[in-house]
Design an enzyme around this catalytic site. Structure first.
Site, PDB file in Angstrom:
ATOM      1  N   LYS A  45       1.147   9.810  -1.135  1.00  0.00           N
ATOM      2  CA  LYS A  45       0.398  11.065  -0.643  1.00  0.00           C
ATOM      3  C   LYS A  45       0.873  11.763   0.515  1.00  0.00           C
ATOM      4  CE  LYS A  45      -3.653  10.576  -3.146  1.00  0.00           C
ATOM      5  NZ  LYS A  45      -4.276  11.676  -3.778  1.00  0.00           N
ATOM      6  N   VAL A  50     -14.847  -1.814  -1.610  1.00  0.00           N
ATOM      7  CA  VAL A  50     -15.818  -2.751  -0.971  1.00  0.00           C
ATOM      8  C   VAL A  50     -17.290  -2.265  -1.364  1.00  0.00           C
ATOM      9  CG1 VAL A  50     -15.747  -1.181   1.229  1.00  0.00           C
ATOM     10  CG2 VAL A  50     -16.204  -3.748   1.109  1.00  0.00           C
ATOM     11  N   TYR A  88       0.963   4.388  -2.599  1.00  0.00           N
ATOM     12  CA  TYR A  88      -0.109   5.210  -2.386  1.00  0.00           C
ATOM     13  C   TYR A  88       0.009   6.126  -1.241  1.00  0.00           C
ATOM     14  CZ  TYR A  88      -4.976   7.086  -2.348  1.00  0.00           C
ATOM     15  OH  TYR A  88      -6.044   7.854  -2.297  1.00  0.00           O
ATOM     16  N   ARG A 112       0.899  -1.158  -0.105  1.00  0.00           N
ATOM     17  CA  ARG A 112      -0.117  -0.129   0.098  1.00  0.00           C
ATOM     18  C   ARG A 112       0.881   1.191   0.054  1.00  0.00           C
ATOM     19  NH1 ARG A 112      -5.220  -1.983   1.971  1.00  0.00           N
ATOM     20  NH2 ARG A 112      -5.929   0.144   2.011  1.00  0.00           N
ATOM     21  N   PRO A 165      -5.633  -2.172   6.779  1.00  0.00           N
ATOM     22  CA  PRO A 165      -5.852  -1.574   8.077  1.00  0.00           C
ATOM     23  C   PRO A 165      -7.137  -1.909   8.820  1.00  0.00           C
ATOM     24  CG  PRO A 165      -5.498   0.490   6.161  1.00  0.00           C
ATOM     25  CD  PRO A 165      -5.711  -1.025   5.490  1.00  0.00           C
TER      26      PRO A 165
END
Ligand code: UDP
Length: 320
Positions: free
Chosen positions: A151, A189, A147, A144, A276
């Site tokens: 950021k 999701v 990203y 991850r 997470p």
């Protein structure tokens, strides 16, 4: 119009970006939408293409740009884990180079620039819920990180441009956002569950389904972004934007089943690496500084999103 602004929206053909373009045009601004259409879609902006206040630039944010502009919303970056992990180097490049290019453009044009940052800067948070003062818990070498770290670096660049050049910046940390125009196959999701339910397919729960997210309807999110951009100096953010209602993936699945009347079963699949465990924003700062709170309950927002996907699945080609 007296207060009409020239506004650049990078990632303007994406999910949140296209809603933002729409709202800016509705209030009388002239909008330039820059998008390389990697995850954005022409269909998202088809209804705006003929509007005299709308222009589309088919361009990558990694390329430097020179435009006369008053405001820049920098949203360009794939945001679904499935998409941003497909070409991870390009994801980091998009965040970092895209930020530099938009900051340089803002400097040259005398514009104010807003960065769409993310709750992912908090990583797998050890503090819950997450206030802006929390520095986060990111695995720098995990899948991850392209990203998250991209950021995070973009946030650093924004604040360094402010310190070094006095640039007017705004940074929004966007938490999970959903609504019409999510891509049916983007892997997130809400879209996954709704599409699976509408097709009567099994609903895929990753892990035990007890991990949490807080879901914000897209109209509320756009409202928060617009407010943050126009909030006077010295407010810069970072400001959390999200709907602070913590929901487990099992609860979300039940809600989607209820709203669709589906007979789908739940299937458990392995949890993605570094997923997470919990996430929910503290939004006191947005409340105080922007007078903003989300107003769309999850149930209402999901109903609208189900209607969108239902219409799309009935009319369009099969979703792979
Ligand atoms: N998730 C899930 N089933 C799916 C897609 C996602 O259970 O079909 C879980 C995923 O593991 C994560 C949560 O839903 O815990 C949110 O995932 P999403 O990709 O939407 O967003 P993000 O992880 O970036 O918050």
């Amino acid at each position: 119009m007296a207060n009409c602004k020239r506004v650049l929206v990078t990632g303007g053909a994406g999910f949140i970006g296209s809603h933002l373009c729409e709202r800016l045009i509705a209030r009388g601004d002239a909008v330039m939408c820059l998008d390389n259409l990697y995850t954005g879609a022409e269909a998202n902006i088809a209804h705006l293409r003929d509007h005299p206040a709308f222009a589309f630039l088919h361009q990558d944010v990694c390329q430097p740009t020179t435009i006369e502009v008053d405001r820049i919303y920098n949203l360009a970056c794939p945001a679904s884990p499935v998409h941003y992990q497909r070409h991870p180097v390009q994801t980091t490049r998009t965040s970092v180079l895209g930020a530099i290019n938009m900051l340089d453009l803002a400097l040259a044009a005398g514009a104010r620039v807003l960065q769409a940052s993310t709750s992912e800067v908090y990583g797998d948070p050890a503090v819950h819920p997450q206030p802006e003062t929390y520095w986060g818990n990111v695995n720098t070498i995990g899948p991850r990180a392209c990203y998250d770290e991209g950021k995070r670096c973009a946030e650093t660049l924004f604040f360094d441009y402010r310190r070094q050049h006095g640039l007017e910046i705004r940074v929004a940390r966007i938490f999970n956002t959903y609504g019409p125009r999510m891509q049916p196959n983007d892997g997130r999701v809400v879209s996954n569950f709704i599409v699976q339910a509408l097709r009567g397919a099994p609903i895929t729960i990753y892990g035990d389904g007890r991990q949490t997210r807080a879901f914000c309807y897209v109209d509320d999110m756009v409202d928060g972004l617009l407010r943050l951009m126009e909030t006077p100096e010295p407010e810069t953010g970072p400001i959390n934007l999200g709907n602070p209602v913590e929901t487990t993936m099992l609860e979300l699945a039940e809600l989607v089943i209820e709203l669709t009347g589906a007979r789908s079963k739940l299937v458990h699949l392995p949890s993605p690496e570094d997923d997470p465990r919990q996430r929910m924003p503290v939004i006191d700062r947005a409340r105080d500084a922007l007078g903003w709170t989300p107003s769309t309950p999850l149930h209402t927002g999901l109903e609208r999103t189900v209607a969108h996907f239902d219409a799309m699945l009935r009319s369009g080609p099969p979703v792979l």
